[in-house]
Structure formats: C-alpha cells, structure tokens
Design an enzyme around this catalytic site. Structure first.
Site, short mmCIF file in Angstrom:
data_model
loop_
_atom_site.label_atom_id
_atom_site.label_comp_id
_atom_site.label_asym_id
_atom_site.label_seq_id
_atom_site.Cartn_x
_atom_site.Cartn_y
_atom_site.Cartn_z
N GLU A 174 0.77 -1.21 0.12
CA GLU A 174 -0.02 -0.09 0.01
C GLU A 174 0.84 1.21 -0.17
O GLU A 174 0.66 2.12 -0.66
CB GLU A 174 -0.86 0.00 1.32
CG GLU A 174 -1.84 1.25 1.51
CD GLU A 174 -2.18 1.37 2.85
OE1 GLU A 174 -2.57 2.71 3.14
OE2 GLU A 174 -2.10 0.57 3.64
N GLU A 212 -4.42 0.81 -3.60
CA GLU A 212 -3.07 1.17 -3.54
C GLU A 212 -1.99 0.03 -3.47
O GLU A 212 -1.11 0.12 -4.27
CB GLU A 212 -2.80 2.18 -2.22
CG GLU A 212 -3.29 3.41 -2.54
CD GLU A 212 -3.26 4.12 -1.42
OE1 GLU A 212 -3.12 5.73 -1.61
OE2 GLU A 212 -3.09 3.74 0.15
N ASP A 253 -7.45 1.11 0.46
CA ASP A 253 -5.87 0.75 0.81
C ASP A 253 -5.69 -0.31 -0.03
O ASP A 253 -4.50 -0.44 -0.61
CB ASP A 253 -5.84 0.06 2.21
CG ASP A 253 -5.76 1.38 3.30
OD1 ASP A 253 -5.68 2.49 2.93
OD2 ASP A 253 -5.85 1.08 4.36
N ASP A 288 1.08 3.87 -3.22
CA ASP A 288 0.64 5.43 -3.06
C ASP A 288 1.49 6.07 -3.57
O ASP A 288 1.30 7.33 -4.21
CB ASP A 288 0.49 5.60 -1.36
CG ASP A 288 0.29 7.08 -1.07
OD1 ASP A 288 -0.79 7.35 -1.32
OD2 ASP A 288 1.34 7.49 -0.40
#
Length: 221
Positions: A41, A116, A113, A45
């Site tokens: 994640e 990502e 989440d 991101d």
C-alpha cells in the site's frame, strides 16, 4: 483472481505478490502469515501520486496549486474506494473473522487501501510502465468526466504544496464556542506566519479542512 487480471489487462508473473496485496493485517495475524498489504500500500501510494502528477502536468494547463488540489482529489480515500468498488476488489480482500463480522470487506479505509496495494504489486511484478498504464486506464476516465467530483483531503494537498516550497505550515484553534452537543470551532491556517484561511465547523478536523481549502483557493490564484 484471473477475472480481475483480465479486467485490468495484466499478465502477472508473481502471484504471491497479489495474494499479499489482498491480505489485511487481521487475516495475516489469524493465519500467521508473514506479510499483509501495508508495505505494498505504501509503495502503491507513491506510484499513484507520480502517475497522476505526471498526467496532470502533461495534459492540463493549471498552475502548481491547482494541480496539487486536483491530484489530491483523485488519490483521496473516496476516490480510491470508488476505483476499488468499480473493479470489485472487495471480493478478493481477505480479512480475519472478527473484521469480516464488522463488514471489513466494505469498510472504506480497507477497500481504498487495497487499490494502492494492488498498484504496488503491479509495480513490483511488472514494472513502472505497466503500473502507469493500469493507473491511467482506471483513473483518466474519472479525471476527464466533469460530472465526477471526489471530496479531497485539502489538508494533505496543502501540506504537499507547502513542502515543495519549503514553507512552514501551522493550524491554530482560535475559537471554540457553544454547548458540548453543538460545538463550533474556528481554525486558522498559517503559512510562514501569515493567515491564508479560516474555517468554521462543528468539529475541529472539519474546520481545519475548510481552512486548508480556502488557503489552496488563494494559492491557486
């Protein structure tokens, strides 16, 4: 998961990465797994931020402040949740029994989440070019549709803007009034000691968001 891979048009090599990408910490703990999706994640991101920033720079004419706001709106939690749900990613999430009883597969934070984490897995497995193509295929239709607007985390957007110019950022609660059940908070945001926005709301966090939004509007002028 084959159906998902076909939908996003990728041919994965390391399937283990994708299993990790869909494993919540509650599932990993229950099954004594070594990894959950949190590291992927984190990576995803960063990839998302870069891809969206690059797209906006190459295709839009806005200035830095406006691009910062736009990018924030398309990588915010609400946006990531929408991408995930449109792809049906919640169907692949693995959560622990307790989390599942609490509706973990539909919780906005977890579902966001996962998107990502998936991008992080694609990046590690297939490289930046494939991750970039995947992100653009999913997100660009939203960016180019004027009828779709996601709530943005204005505080994060302002923080990013200030960091690029190496300025100081400070939120100050200047007034708190009303009874406990109906509070009103007034917050100012200062950049290098200068007030750029004042927000008023029923919660301190919302007042900070409002102040940050006003500051970004001023900086984009």
């Amino acid at each position: 998961m084959d159906e998902l891979f076909k939908k996003i048009k990728i041919n994965p090599k390391d399937l283990q990465l994708y299993k990790i990408a869909f494993s919540h910490s509650s599932y990993a703990n229950e099954h004594r797994a070594k990894q959950d999706y949190e590291r992927l994640e984190f990576l995803g991101d960063a990839v998302l931020d870069l891809v969206v920033a690059d797209y906006l720079y190459s295709n839009k004419k806005e200035n830095e402040g406006e691009m910062t706001k736009v990018r924030a709106s398309y990588v915010c939690e609400n946006a990531l949740y929408e991408y995930s749900m449109s792809l049906g990613l919640n169907n692949y999430i693995k959560v622990g029994h307790g989390e599942e009883k609490e509706g973990g597969k539909f919780k906005k934070a977890i579902v966001a989440d996962i998107f990502e984490a998936l991008i992080g897995a694609i990046y590690l497995d297939l490289g930046y070019a494939t991750a970039r193509k995947t992100v653009l295929n999913i997100i660009v239709p939203y960016i180019e549709n004027p009828d779709i607007v996601f709530f943005s985390d204005y505080k994060s957007a302002l923080q990013e803007y200030v960091q690029t110019s190496q300025q100081s950022l400070h939120y100050e609660l200047i007034k708190e009034e009303g009874p406990a059940h109906n509070k009103r908070f007034t917050v100012q945001v200062k950049i290098d000691g200068i007030v750029y926005g004042t927000g008023v709301s029923g919660s301190k966090k919302e007042a900070e968001q409002e102040a940050a939004k006003i500051a970004l509007d001023k900086l984009a002028i």
